[in-house]
Scaffold this active site. Structure first.
Site, PDB file in Angstrom:
ATOM      1  CB  ALA A  49       2.635  -2.685   5.615  1.00 40.12           C
ATOM      2  CD  GLU A  50       6.820  -0.677   9.377  1.00 40.95           C
ATOM      3  OE1 GLU A  50       7.430  -0.887  10.427  1.00 40.95           O
ATOM      4  OE2 GLU A  50       5.698  -1.168   9.115  1.00 40.95           O
ATOM      5  CG  ASN A  51       5.816  -5.134   3.942  1.00 39.21           C
ATOM      6  OD1 ASN A  51       5.051  -4.384   4.537  1.00 39.21           O
ATOM      7  ND2 ASN A  51       5.435  -6.311   3.505  1.00 39.21           N
ATOM      8  N   GLY A  52       5.824  -1.863   2.115  1.00 37.63           N
ATOM      9  CA  GLY A  52       5.388  -1.300   0.841  1.00 37.63           C
ATOM     10  C   GLY A  52       3.949  -1.541   0.435  1.00 37.63           C
TER      11      GLY A  52
END
Length: 220
Positions: A49-52
């Site tokens: 997920a791009e948010n980490g």
């Protein structure tokens, strides 16, 4: 044609067949989020997920949500054993270095060259490009899951995209409620048709030219 849950799940289930053991996979918002529900339990796959987060799990049961744990779309998630957390700069570093095996995205339009338009709808406020531009450019394989036609009944698979592009010549495979179409050097190749549709119906609903192989698979 509205999208029933069953149709969305049929598309997601077919997309899940593209995911192999050991892959790192990023799922976009919309139909792609359903793909995780269709993977067999013996597959070891890490969702990014791009948010980490690397290693997101299924959606939590109601009441079990962790307010600090969500995916890039802001929806609550769980994590699987071996998951790790990092900041979004590192999350994008993974994308930019090409570590993602597959990204599965929704789309508004795809062209016969595999150009992708999936971020801006005229007249609607959108939250922004998000990670789509880099995911589309850098993932080893880009799969688009979408309706075959828009709300006006017009083909979303076009000779040229009319909407602003997310990325050029990036899409490898398109899966709709009607068909599975591969983007090749020679143009679009019709690989499979989903029941109850026929090859003729798929061709009629696709603005871009389709190459029809001697054997077209059928998904019942």
């Amino acid at each position: 044609m509205g999208m029933g849950v069953d149709i969305r799940n049929r598309i997601a289930k077919r997309a899940a067949q593209e995911v192999k053991d050991g892959m790192i996979v990023n799922l976009g918002i919309g139909i792609p989020t359903l793909v995780a529900n269709h993977l067999s339990d013996d597959l070891h796959v890490m969702f990014h997920a791009e948010n980490g987060i690397l290693g997101t799990g299924p959606s939590p049961e109601k009441g079990e949500e962790d307010p600090a744990l969500c995916n890039a779309g802001g929806f609550p998630v769980t994590i699987i054993p071996g998951a790790s957390y990092f900041d979004s700069a590192l999350a994008f570093g993974m994308i930019r270095r090409g570590y993602l095996d597959i990204t599965i995205l929704g789309a508004l339009e795809v062209s016969e060259k595999g150009d992708l338009a999936n971020w801006i709808v005229p007249g609607k406020r959108v939250p922004g490009m998000g990670g789509a531009m880099e995911l589309a450019q850098k993932a080893k394989k880009v799969i688009v899951l979408m309706n075959h036609v828009n709300k006006q009944g017009e083909s979303k698979i076009l000779r040229e995209c009319a909407l602003p592009l997310t990325a050029k010549a990036c899409v490898d495979l398109i899966i709709t409620e009607m068909a599975v179409i591969e983007v090749t050097e020679e143009g679009l190749l019709l690989k499979e048709v989903m029941a109850p549709f026929t090859v003729e119906e798929v061709v009629a609903h696709t603005e871009a030219p389709l190459r029809i192989p001697s054997v077209v698979g059928r998904i019942e």
